[in-house]
Design a protein around this motif. Structure first.
Motif, mmCIF file in Angstrom:
data_model
loop_
_atom_site.group_PDB
_atom_site.id
_atom_site.type_symbol
_atom_site.label_atom_id
_atom_site.label_comp_id
_atom_site.label_asym_id
_atom_site.label_seq_id
_atom_site.Cartn_x
_atom_site.Cartn_y
_atom_site.Cartn_z
ATOM 1 N N ILE A 263 8.432 7.137 -22.748
ATOM 2 C CA ILE A 263 9.646 7.281 -21.938
ATOM 3 C C ILE A 263 10.872 7.001 -22.795
ATOM 4 O O ILE A 263 11.832 6.392 -22.385
ATOM 5 C CB ILE A 263 9.508 6.356 -20.701
ATOM 6 N N GLU A 264 10.785 7.460 -24.046
ATOM 7 C CA GLU A 264 11.911 7.236 -24.966
ATOM 8 C C GLU A 264 13.105 8.062 -24.520
ATOM 9 O O GLU A 264 13.007 8.902 -23.650
ATOM 10 C CB GLU A 264 11.505 7.627 -26.394
ATOM 11 N N LYS A 265 14.242 7.860 -25.205
ATOM 12 C CA LYS A 265 15.486 8.478 -24.726
ATOM 13 C C LYS A 265 15.436 10.009 -24.720
ATOM 14 O O LYS A 265 15.959 10.629 -23.792
ATOM 15 C CB LYS A 265 16.702 7.978 -25.517
ATOM 16 N N ALA A 266 14.761 10.600 -25.703
ATOM 17 C CA ALA A 266 14.686 12.066 -25.730
ATOM 18 C C ALA A 266 13.891 12.564 -24.527
ATOM 19 O O ALA A 266 14.273 13.532 -23.867
ATOM 20 C CB ALA A 266 14.029 12.533 -27.024
ATOM 21 N N VAL A 267 12.796 11.891 -24.243
ATOM 22 C CA VAL A 267 11.955 12.282 -23.105
ATOM 23 C C VAL A 267 12.773 12.182 -21.819
ATOM 24 O O VAL A 267 12.775 13.087 -20.979
ATOM 25 C CB VAL A 267 10.701 11.377 -23.020
ATOM 26 N N ARG A 268 13.499 11.072 -21.675
ATOM 27 C CA ARG A 268 14.280 10.885 -20.447
ATOM 28 C C ARG A 268 15.391 11.919 -20.325
ATOM 29 O O ARG A 268 15.625 12.482 -19.259
ATOM 30 C CB ARG A 268 14.874 9.474 -20.408
ATOM 31 N N LEU A 269 16.069 12.187 -21.426
ATOM 32 C CA LEU A 269 17.177 13.155 -21.377
ATOM 33 C C LEU A 269 16.677 14.531 -20.946
ATOM 34 O O LEU A 269 17.226 15.148 -20.034
ATOM 35 C CB LEU A 269 17.860 13.246 -22.747
ATOM 36 N N PHE A 270 15.614 14.999 -21.590
ATOM 37 C CA PHE A 270 15.089 16.330 -21.261
ATOM 38 C C PHE A 270 14.509 16.344 -19.836
ATOM 39 O O PHE A 270 14.726 17.289 -19.084
ATOM 40 C CB PHE A 270 14.018 16.750 -22.265
ATOM 41 N N ALA A 271 13.779 15.292 -19.485
ATOM 42 C CA ALA A 271 13.112 15.258 -18.175
ATOM 43 C C ALA A 271 14.125 15.224 -17.034
ATOM 44 O O ALA A 271 13.989 15.941 -16.043
ATOM 45 C CB ALA A 271 12.181 14.053 -18.091
ATOM 46 N N GLN A 272 15.154 14.416 -17.187
ATOM 47 C CA GLN A 272 16.136 14.253 -16.116
ATOM 48 C C GLN A 272 16.955 15.501 -15.863
ATOM 49 O O GLN A 272 17.507 15.670 -14.795
ATOM 50 C CB GLN A 272 17.132 13.149 -16.495
ATOM 51 N N ASN A 273 17.069 16.334 -16.887
ATOM 52 C CA ASN A 273 17.945 17.495 -16.760
ATOM 53 C C ASN A 273 17.201 18.821 -16.647
ATOM 54 O O ASN A 273 17.811 19.881 -16.740
ATOM 55 C CB ASN A 273 18.913 17.520 -17.940
ATOM 56 N N ALA A 274 15.894 18.734 -16.433
ATOM 57 C CA ALA A 274 15.106 19.965 -16.256
ATOM 58 C C ALA A 274 15.198 20.422 -14.800
ATOM 59 O O ALA A 274 15.328 19.604 -13.890
ATOM 60 C CB ALA A 274 13.652 19.688 -16.614
ATOM 61 N N GLY A 275 15.127 21.726 -14.590
ATOM 62 C CA GLY A 275 15.102 22.244 -13.217
ATOM 63 C C GLY A 275 13.816 21.822 -12.527
ATOM 64 O O GLY A 275 13.800 21.483 -11.353
ATOM 65 N N THR A 276 12.727 21.849 -13.286
ATOM 66 C CA THR A 276 11.422 21.412 -12.773
ATOM 67 C C THR A 276 10.791 20.483 -13.797
ATOM 68 O O THR A 276 10.806 20.775 -14.993
ATOM 69 C CB THR A 276 10.482 22.617 -12.563
#
Ligand SMILES: Nc1ncnc2c1ncn2[C@@H]1O[C@H](COP(=O)(O)OP(=O)(O)OP(=O)(O)O)[C@@H](O)[C@H]1O
Ligand SMILES: [Mg+2]
Length: 266
Positions: A147-160
């Motif tokens: 749940i590192e910052k890159a994972v969170r950034l991409f995950a939070q801003n994905a449509g799905t």
């Protein structure tokens, strides 16, 4: 990774998420919390299956720590995300074409150099990716474990956001913890569950039901089940052959399950 650790994450990305407009609605991010549950393999399957439906697809290797989409595809690329991150080439120049009919932006295999990328640079990469999204029907992001910052950034801003989970207790607890973090930081994210490496479809549905109960009981959300993929030895064989299972074993259990799941993607 303990749940208590996950739940006391810094809130740096909460702000970042609010600042980004919801441009990337056609992004499907593939995450899990726990490693080794089939995210990369599934990302490749999704890209291939969607491309076979004549959709224009970009597969983006968002596992900045241990990128390996290119390895699983047997693809040699001239440039990768590391070159983009260092400002050597624009992101458009890092786009490679897979024989399977979709575009790929490779990460950097075997090097941890992108793992500690500063948030500001990560943000620039994500902004570039969002701009590219308008040129594709679907953009699949293969995320790293954790749940590192890159994972969170991409995950939070994905449509799905697809959360891949297996029946292992650690996979279930990590998937739940991951969902909790993302949902707390951005409740708008459309989270869907994929149960992978299931003994049978019924067993997979039972695993989903366990995860669903935790989400409903503690988070008051009910992320839907996108699909169950059965355990299938052909997956390993396809990965070893650096090919898509849809091509190598078009009628095996895992391929059948993936195709059914992909048909539910709008
Ligand atoms: N449906 C399946 N049946 C059998 N084995 C599977 C299945 N899905 C994945 N696997 C196995 O799981 C292994 C890990 O797959 P993969 O590399 O895609 O996981 P990952 O979640 O991307 O891992 P990481 O977190 O390290 O990035 C593969 O080597 C494959 O053999
Ligand atoms: Mg992976």
């Amino acid at each position: 990774m303990s749940i208590s650790k996950i739940l006391s994450l810094p809130t740096d990305l909460a702000m970042t998420s609010k600042n980004i407009s919801r441009k990337g609605q056609n992004i499907i991010a593939v995450a899990s919390g726990k490693g080794g549950v089939g995210k990369t393999w599934l990302s490749i399957c999704l890209a291939h299956a969607l491309a076979k439906q004549r959709r224009k697809v970009l597969l983006f290797d968002g596992d900045l720590g241990l990128a390996n989409v290119d390895i699983q595809l047997g693809l040699v690329t001239q440039y990768d995300l590391s070159a983009v991150s260092m400002g050597k080439v624009p992101m458009t120049q890092a786009i490679a074409r897979s024989d399977l009919g979709f575009d790929v932006i490779a990460g950097r295999s075997g090097s941890g150099s992108l793992a500690n990328i500063p948030l500001s640079r990560l943000q620039l990469i994500f902004d570039d990716l969002q701009l590219l999204c308008s040129q594709y029907d679907k953009v699949i992001i293969d995320l790293g474990a954790g749940i590192e910052k890159a994972v969170r950034l991409f995950a939070q801003n994905a449509g799905t956001l697809l959360v891949v989970c297996t029946d292992e207790p650690t996979s279930l607890t990590d998937a739940y913890a991951f969902i909790k973090v993302i949902n707390t930081q951005n409740p708008q994210v459309n989270i869907q569950i994929v149960i992978n490496i299931a003994g049978s479809i019924k067993e997979g549905e039972r695993t989903y039901s366990t995860l669903l109960k935790a989400c409903q009981g503690f988070l008051k959300i009910s992320p839907p089940l996108l699909g169950v993929i059965r355990r299938d030895m052909h997956v390993r064989d396809a990965i070893r052959a650096q090919n898509s299972i849809l091509q190598s074993f078009p009628t095996c259990d895992a391929t059948v399950d993936v195709l059914e799941l992909v048909n539910k993607i709008p």
